[in-house]
Motif scaffolding. Structure first.
Motif, PDB file in Angstrom:
ATOM      1  N   GLY A 191      -5.520  -1.650  -7.633  1.00 57.59           N
ATOM      2  CA  GLY A 191      -4.717  -2.047  -6.494  1.00 57.59           C
ATOM      3  C   GLY A 191      -5.235  -3.291  -5.805  1.00 57.59           C
ATOM      4  O   GLY A 191      -6.387  -3.702  -5.972  1.00 57.59           O
ATOM      5  N   SER A 192      -4.368  -3.902  -4.995  1.00 61.42           N
ATOM      6  CA  SER A 192      -4.694  -5.125  -4.277  1.00 61.42           C
ATOM      7  C   SER A 192      -3.657  -5.329  -3.179  1.00 61.42           C
ATOM      8  O   SER A 192      -2.560  -4.767  -3.256  1.00 61.42           O
ATOM      9  CB  SER A 192      -4.680  -6.321  -5.237  1.00 61.42           C
ATOM     10  OG  SER A 192      -4.771  -7.541  -4.545  1.00 61.42           O
ATOM     11  N   PRO A 193      -3.969  -6.113  -2.151  1.00 59.15           N
ATOM     12  CA  PRO A 193      -2.936  -6.433  -1.155  1.00 59.15           C
ATOM     13  C   PRO A 193      -1.762  -7.208  -1.749  1.00 59.15           C
ATOM     14  O   PRO A 193      -0.690  -7.249  -1.171  1.00 59.15           O
ATOM     15  CB  PRO A 193      -3.696  -7.266  -0.121  1.00 59.15           C
ATOM     16  CG  PRO A 193      -5.115  -6.828  -0.253  1.00 59.15           C
ATOM     17  CD  PRO A 193      -5.301  -6.579  -1.714  1.00 59.15           C
TER      18      PRO A 193
ATOM     19  N   ALA B 294      -7.805   2.227  -1.383  1.00 59.32           N
ATOM     20  CA  ALA B 294      -7.640   1.551  -2.671  1.00 59.32           C
ATOM     21  C   ALA B 294      -6.965   2.442  -3.702  1.00 59.32           C
ATOM     22  O   ALA B 294      -6.989   3.674  -3.611  1.00 59.32           O
ATOM     23  CB  ALA B 294      -8.995   1.073  -3.193  1.00 59.32           C
TER      24      ALA B 294
ATOM     25  N   ALA C 232     -12.966  -0.119  -2.912  1.00 55.63           N
ATOM     26  CA  ALA C 232     -12.334  -0.460  -4.184  1.00 55.63           C
ATOM     27  C   ALA C 232     -12.697   0.545  -5.272  1.00 55.63           C
ATOM     28  O   ALA C 232     -13.794   1.110  -5.281  1.00 55.63           O
ATOM     29  CB  ALA C 232     -12.744  -1.862  -4.608  1.00 55.63           C
TER      30      ALA C 232
ATOM     31  N   GLU D 223      -2.033  -0.984   2.937  1.00 60.58           N
ATOM     32  CA  GLU D 223      -3.350  -1.573   2.716  1.00 60.58           C
ATOM     33  C   GLU D 223      -3.415  -2.199   1.326  1.00 60.58           C
ATOM     34  O   GLU D 223      -3.797  -3.354   1.161  1.00 60.58           O
ATOM     35  CB  GLU D 223      -4.434  -0.498   2.860  1.00 60.58           C
ATOM     36  CG  GLU D 223      -5.855  -1.036   2.736  1.00 60.58           C
ATOM     37  CD  GLU D 223      -6.299  -1.823   3.959  1.00 60.58           C
ATOM     38  OE1 GLU D 223      -7.300  -2.567   3.842  1.00 60.58           O
ATOM     39  OE2 GLU D 223      -5.667  -1.696   5.013  1.00 60.58           O
ATOM     40  N   GLN D 224      -3.089  -1.420   0.297  1.00 63.51           N
ATOM     41  CA  GLN D 224      -3.077  -1.922  -1.072  1.00 63.51           C
ATOM     42  C   GLN D 224      -1.794  -1.502  -1.775  1.00 63.51           C
ATOM     43  O   GLN D 224      -1.144  -0.520  -1.398  1.00 63.51           O
ATOM     44  CB  GLN D 224      -4.279  -1.394  -1.879  1.00 63.51           C
ATOM     45  CG  GLN D 224      -5.570  -2.143  -1.647  1.00 63.51           C
ATOM     46  CD  GLN D 224      -6.593  -1.900  -2.756  1.00 63.51           C
ATOM     47  OE1 GLN D 224      -6.318  -1.252  -3.764  1.00 63.51           O
ATOM     48  NE2 GLN D 224      -7.777  -2.443  -2.576  1.00 63.51           N
TER      49      GLN D 224
END
Length: 222
Positions: free
Chosen positions: A56-58, A148, A190, A101-102
């Motif tokens: 995951g990531s923004p 995450a 993470a 968030e993600q």
């Protein structure tokens, strides 16, 4: 399109079979398998995962034909922005049930979002056209402060870290039913999974710590 009481996807005026004198769904409709709560209503359409990114990531990338689409989490508002990377333009916004968030694009094109302040993961389905945004399929409760996301290499399991909850939670990627939960050290952030799917690596925001979780056992542990 709606989900009837008998659990089948119904179209037009088709109805669930009833005991006496009621309408009966056509055999072709009645034979359909129930759609999981968080599953896709319209599989195979809309943007798909770009490449093999399973963390995951923004910002999460997807592909729609020759177009590259970016989903962007707005941590200040309960909003997911859809950006056409090639034209540098925002083409849609999707209202979420909390501030994201993600984001993680799953193997079938659905998008999972951690809602940190809402203690939940929201799962959304893309439309045929990226300009139409996404539709929420479900919201799944998690331990406090989910941050995450990561998916296992077989695309069968989604992992979620929870900072305040000190947890690594696993969910079935198709239904988002809970699979297991592992207690970890303070403030996990993470998470990534090894290429063979045997271990999850969890970074922590305190004490320069990383937890390694064995995923090969019935009851995974650090």
């Amino acid at each position: 399109i709606g989900v009837g009481g008998c659990g089948f996807v119904l179209v037009a005026s088709a109805a669930c079979a009833t005991g006496g004198g009621g309408l009966r769904a056509p055999a072709s409709v009645a034979a359909l398998a129930p759609v999981p709560l968080c599953g896709r209503l319209h599989p195979g359409v809309g943007p798909a995962r770009l490449g093999q990114v399973r963390a995951g990531s923004p910002v999460a990338l997807a592909a729609l034909g020759e177009r590259t689409i970016a989903y962007v989490a707005d941590a200040d508002e309960p909003t997911l922005h859809t950006i056409d990377v090639d034209t540098h333009k925002e083409i849609a916004t999707t209202r979420l049930r909390g501030r994201p968030e993600q984001l993680l694009v799953l193997a079938d094109g659905r998008v999972a979002a951690t809602l940190r302040a809402s203690n939940a993961v929201e799962v959304l389905e893309p439309a045929v056209r990226a300009e139409s945004g996404l539709t929420s399929r479900c919201s799944i409760e998690t331990p406090a402060e989910p941050v995450a996301l990561a998916e296992t290499p077989d695309d069968a399991t989604v992992l979620v870290t929870s900072g305040w909850g000190h947890a690594l939670s696993a969910f079935d990627a198709r239904t988002f039913g809970a699979s297991y939960q592992v207690k970890v050290a303070r403030d996990p952030r993470a998470v990534v999974v090894s290429d063979d799917g045997s271990r999850a690596f969890v970074a922590h925001v305190v004490e320069a710590r990383m937890s390694v979780v064995d995923l090969t056992t019935r009851e995974p542990e650090v």
